[in-house]
Design an enzyme around this catalytic site. Structure first.
Site, PDB file in Angstrom:
ATOM      1  N   HIS A  60       0.819  -1.211   0.000  1.00  0.00           N
ATOM      2  CA  HIS A  60       0.000   0.000   0.000  1.00  0.00           C
ATOM      3  C   HIS A  60       0.857   1.267   0.000  1.00  0.00           C
ATOM      4  CE1 HIS A  60       0.286  -0.177   4.565  1.00  0.00           C
ATOM      5  NE2 HIS A  60       0.416   1.125   4.380  1.00  0.00           N
ATOM      6  N   ASP A  77       0.005  -7.580   1.216  1.00  0.00           N
ATOM      7  CA  ASP A  77       0.365  -6.177   1.440  1.00  0.00           C
ATOM      8  C   ASP A  77       1.867  -6.001   1.586  1.00  0.00           C
ATOM      9  OD1 ASP A  77       0.055  -3.485   1.663  1.00  0.00           O
ATOM     10  OD2 ASP A  77      -0.693  -3.494   3.726  1.00  0.00           O
ATOM     11  N   SER A  90       4.323   2.614   8.044  1.00  0.00           N
ATOM     12  CA  SER A  90       4.034   1.489   7.150  1.00  0.00           C
ATOM     13  C   SER A  90       5.289   1.035   6.419  1.00  0.00           C
ATOM     14  CB  SER A  90       2.996   1.887   6.099  1.00  0.00           C
ATOM     15  OG  SER A  90       1.704   1.872   6.631  1.00  0.00           O
TER      16      SER A  90
END
Length: 309
Positions: free
Chosen positions: A146, A178, A261
């Site tokens: 992402h 992901d 992230s």
């Protein structure tokens, strides 16, 4: 849990004052079932940033902030964990720690942070800023899918802990887990993190989270492993398409915020036990409340090896 609460993958942070190719990261948020924010964060101004809220993120990073419904259940073995990696060159070999126990001997947390930080980078996609972990000596970097999904083209800009920058090409992504791999162009030798065996991680183990929350590069937070084998359903409530369901995730209370992230969750031996991916939030707040999640190192290693193969 009240209807106000929700889980969300960590969103991306808006870059503070960054060079032309510097991008903000992504963050997840919680709502009716708990929701997650993906931890790439949009970059913020130089001042100490206030807690980032979903609605406060710029339009440019909206795509990075997809909300995901979180289902906390026991994980049943995932197929990705069985994937075998076959690196094409010796320099692309992913390193496995000789001693993958998360219970270390002697290093202080300061020593661990100093050893790990050079292997964690900031990733700027041009529209978001996230984090990444160097996993091979020739510059392969593991991050979240992402994070690179916001890239403008097939390359992203990397900033190392020493402030140097480089361009990295997107090698491959696996949206189902992901995860993604990018690789520094132009050659060079880099310092990779060794993968620990996440099967040896225990609830209560001390951990450090390293990344670029809110664009603040090389930030380190500490906590413990709060739970194991969480299942994160990253399906978005805002669109019909189903998102990935990540099993075997590690839950931690180490502070994770937008921009984390793709960053590292390490044990006290300085070994990678997970890739920080999502945070749970309550109400409208999208910042850390002590409930973060990382994709386990065993899953991350298997996928990384497949993408590098």
């Amino acid at each position: 849990m009240s209807e106000e609460q929700g889980w969300v993958p960590e969103p991306a942070a808006q870059p503070q004052h960054m060079p032309t190719n510097h991008v903000p990261p992504h963050v997840p948020h919680m709502q009716h079932p708990p929701q997650w924010y993906l931890p790439s964060a949009p970059v913020v101004p130089p001042a100490v940033p206030a807690p980032l809220k979903r609605h406060s993120l710029g339009k440019g990073v909206a795509a990075v902030l997809a909300a995901v419904a979180l289902s906390i259940t026991s994980a049943i073995g995932g197929g990705v964990a069985a994937l075998e990696l076959r690196p094409s060159t010796p320099g692309s070999s992913v390193i496995t720690a000789q001693n993958s126990s998360s219970k270390s001997g002697t290093s202080s947390l300061a020593d661990v942070a100093a050893a790990v930080t050079p292997s964690v980078v900031s990733i700027n996609t041009g529209s978001a800023v996230g984090s990444g972990v160097i996993i091979t000596e020739d510059g392969a970097i593991l991050t979240n899918a992402h994070v690179v999904a916001t890239a403008r083209g097939t390359t992203v800009q990397i900033t190392f802990s020493n402030g140097k920058t480089a361009t990295a090409e997107i090698v491959g992504t696996d949206p189902s887990t992901d995860l993604a791999v990018v690789k520094v162009t132009g050659g060079g030798t880099f310092t990779p993190l060794a993968f620990a065996d996440s099967a040896n991680v225990h609830v209560g183990d001390t951990v450090l989270a390293v990344g670029s929350p809110l664009g603040l590069q090389s930030s380190v937070t500490s906590g413990i492993v709060s739970a194991l084998n969480r299942t994160i359903d990253e399906s978005s409530e805002s669109r019909a398409a189903a998102g990935p369901k990540i099993t075997g995730a590690i839950q931690t209370d180490a502070a994770i915020n937008p921009g984390n992230s793709g960053g590292a969750l390490v044990n006290t031996s300085g070994q990678l036990i997970g890739i920080n991916t999502a945070i749970a939030t309550s109400g409208s707040a999208a910042g850390n409340i002590g409930v973060g999640f990382a994709i386990s190192s065993n899953t991350a290693k298997a996928v990384a090896q497949q993408l590098l193969g």
